[in-house]
Motif scaffolding. Sequence first.
Motif, short mmCIF file in Angstrom:
data_model
loop_
_atom_site.label_atom_id
_atom_site.label_comp_id
_atom_site.label_asym_id
_atom_site.label_seq_id
_atom_site.Cartn_x
_atom_site.Cartn_y
_atom_site.Cartn_z
N PHE A 1 0.85 -1.18 -0.03
CA PHE A 1 -0.01 0.11 0.01
C PHE A 1 0.85 1.24 0.16
O PHE A 1 2.06 1.28 0.70
N VAL A 2 0.56 2.38 -0.81
CA VAL A 2 1.39 3.43 -0.71
C VAL A 2 0.99 4.43 0.30
O VAL A 2 -0.38 4.73 0.37
N LYS A 3 1.59 4.97 1.22
CA LYS A 3 1.17 5.94 2.05
C LYS A 3 1.38 7.40 1.39
O LYS A 3 2.65 7.78 1.50
N ILE A 4 0.33 8.02 1.48
CA ILE A 4 0.33 9.44 1.00
C ILE A 4 -0.15 10.50 2.30
O ILE A 4 -1.26 10.13 2.71
N PRO A 5 0.55 11.45 2.58
CA PRO A 5 0.00 12.51 3.45
C PRO A 5 -0.96 13.17 3.09
O PRO A 5 -1.14 13.58 1.75
N ILE A 6 -2.16 13.51 3.65
CA ILE A 6 -3.46 14.15 3.40
C ILE A 6 -2.95 15.49 2.86
O ILE A 6 -3.73 15.95 1.87
N ASN A 7 -1.92 16.16 3.33
CA ASN A 7 -1.69 17.39 2.96
C ASN A 7 -0.12 17.66 3.17
O ASN A 7 0.41 17.60 4.30
N PRO A 8 0.69 17.45 2.08
CA PRO A 8 2.27 17.48 2.27
C PRO A 8 2.86 18.72 2.51
O PRO A 8 4.30 18.85 2.73
N VAL A 9 2.26 19.82 2.90
CA VAL A 9 2.77 21.29 2.87
C VAL A 9 3.64 21.12 4.18
O VAL A 9 3.06 20.66 5.17
N LEU B 1 -12.67 12.35 5.06
CA LEU B 1 -13.77 12.47 3.91
C LEU B 1 -13.07 12.53 2.62
O LEU B 1 -13.32 11.83 1.51
N LEU B 2 -12.35 13.65 2.53
CA LEU B 2 -11.77 13.94 1.03
C LEU B 2 -10.56 13.07 0.49
O LEU B 2 -10.53 12.53 -0.46
N ALA B 3 -10.05 12.21 1.50
CA ALA B 3 -9.14 11.20 1.20
C ALA B 3 -10.06 10.00 0.58
O ALA B 3 -9.45 9.37 -0.55
N ALA B 4 -11.00 9.62 1.26
CA ALA B 4 -11.77 8.46 1.07
C ALA B 4 -12.55 8.81 -0.53
O ALA B 4 -12.40 8.20 -1.53
N LYS B 5 -12.99 10.07 -0.79
CA LYS B 5 -13.44 10.62 -1.83
C LYS B 5 -12.44 10.70 -2.99
O LYS B 5 -12.92 10.19 -4.13
N ALA B 6 -11.36 11.02 -2.67
CA ALA B 6 -10.31 10.84 -3.88
C ALA B 6 -9.66 9.44 -4.08
O ALA B 6 -9.03 9.07 -5.17
N GLY B 7 -10.35 8.47 -3.47
CA GLY B 7 -9.97 6.94 -3.57
C GLY B 7 -9.09 6.30 -2.81
O GLY B 7 -8.80 5.23 -3.25
N ALA B 8 -8.77 6.78 -1.50
CA ALA B 8 -7.94 6.09 -0.60
C ALA B 8 -8.63 4.78 0.02
O ALA B 8 -9.64 4.86 0.21
N ALA B 9 -7.99 3.66 -0.04
CA ALA B 9 -8.17 2.62 0.46
C ALA B 9 -8.46 2.33 1.93
O ALA B 9 -9.15 1.83 2.50
N MET B 10 -7.53 3.33 2.74
CA MET B 10 -7.45 3.37 4.10
C MET B 10 -7.14 4.84 4.46
O MET B 10 -6.45 5.38 3.66
N VAL B 11 -7.55 5.37 5.44
CA VAL B 11 -7.25 6.55 6.18
C VAL B 11 -6.54 6.19 7.45
O VAL B 11 -7.04 5.53 8.29
N ALA C 1 -4.72 10.20 -8.35
CA ALA C 1 -3.72 9.82 -9.50
C ALA C 1 -3.37 8.38 -9.13
O ALA C 1 -3.53 7.42 -10.20
N LEU C 2 -3.01 8.04 -8.04
CA LEU C 2 -2.65 6.76 -7.78
C LEU C 2 -3.78 5.72 -7.71
O LEU C 2 -3.68 4.50 -8.31
N ALA C 3 -4.89 5.95 -7.13
CA ALA C 3 -6.09 5.19 -7.12
C ALA C 3 -6.57 4.70 -8.46
O ALA C 3 -6.88 3.68 -8.87
N ASP C 4 -6.60 5.95 -9.34
CA ASP C 4 -6.93 5.73 -10.91
C ASP C 4 -6.21 4.53 -11.54
O ASP C 4 -6.45 4.09 -12.43
N ARG C 5 -4.87 4.78 -10.95
CA ARG C 5 -3.96 3.34 -11.54
C ARG C 5 -4.15 2.16 -10.69
O ARG C 5 -3.38 1.22 -11.26
N GLY C 6 -5.05 2.02 -9.86
CA GLY C 6 -5.21 0.84 -9.12
C GLY C 6 -4.16 0.54 -8.22
O GLY C 6 -4.06 -0.44 -7.50
N ILE C 7 -3.66 1.80 -7.75
CA ILE C 7 -2.41 1.60 -6.75
C ILE C 7 -3.23 1.76 -5.32
O ILE C 7 -3.93 2.94 -5.15
N PRO C 8 -3.41 0.98 -4.48
CA PRO C 8 -3.97 0.93 -3.06
C PRO C 8 -3.25 1.98 -2.41
O PRO C 8 -1.91 1.91 -1.87
N VAL C 9 -4.19 3.07 -1.54
CA VAL C 9 -3.44 4.10 -0.96
C VAL C 9 -3.76 4.28 0.44
O VAL C 9 -4.87 3.87 0.62
#
Length: 275
Positions: A95-103, A140-150, A120-128
């Motif tokens: 699973f690729v771990k992405i911060p909700i807001n990297p700033v 909520l925004l992470a889930a809407k964007a396609g995250a598999a886990m928050v 972008a990653l979820a659209d390529r089938g990569i679980p985030v």
Amino acid sequence: MKIFLDSAELEHIERAKEYGILDGVTTNPSLIKKAVLKQQEQGQAVDMKDYLRRVLQAAGEAPVSLEVIGTNRNEMEKEGMFLYAQFNPIAENVFVKIPINPVLEPDAESHYEGVETIKALADRGIPVNCTLIFTPEQALLAAKAGAAMVSPFAGRLDDYLREENGLAFDKKDYFPSYGLEKNGEPLEDKGLVSGIDLVGQCVDILGRFGFACEVLAASIRNPRQVREAALVGAHIATLPFDVISELLIHPKTMEGMQGFTRDIVPEYAQLFRTS
Ligand code: G3P
């Protein structure tokens, strides 16, 4: 509730796997640093690709979260694709771990690069696994964007509530899920009274709208938080190795064992010698 191990240490992963209770593993750059330093202290140089290969193999079929290090969408997307292409073929468990807001600074132009990268990653089938969640709205925004886990960070929200209110504490101190008061006023951050409250609100909101996104309670520091994460319906809790061990310890369990052991009569013991 699934139990993940929050550690990049090979020895921890192998032991948790042997115990038969390992549902997954989470890492982040700080946990990788800890694991690398430990290897180096033991006089072993670390080849990171080889080390991660061993981590993924040790976890077996259990998912392992590997985090990006970039702080903008281009970097994070490239790194996410790299991590998945390079390491997922080893055991099909990345699973690729992405911060909700990297700033890193508040005056950044955009705070959406985490969300864009997840999409972008979820659209390529990569679980985030979307990390550093401190509000249900971020989840909520992470889930809407396609995250598999928050991953809501329960312990760190408890830290923040105490720090902002000048309360002294140790990292592993229990913080009640129903919150604390100071001068008769409840401590809260954006309406959240504890880290477990954050986890519970993420579970409620994502569940209410039917998102196929699991809530992974992270930054868990003690056994009571594990119980409370389960009670608010977290799908997963990721635990440091020492917290997993603490789940099993009770003085009355030990006392009971001492009594049972004392009371074994030879007739009963003989039964097992002949089996
Ligand atoms: O799961 C996230 C975790 O590694 C952070 O834990 O205890 O450093 O807040 P902690």
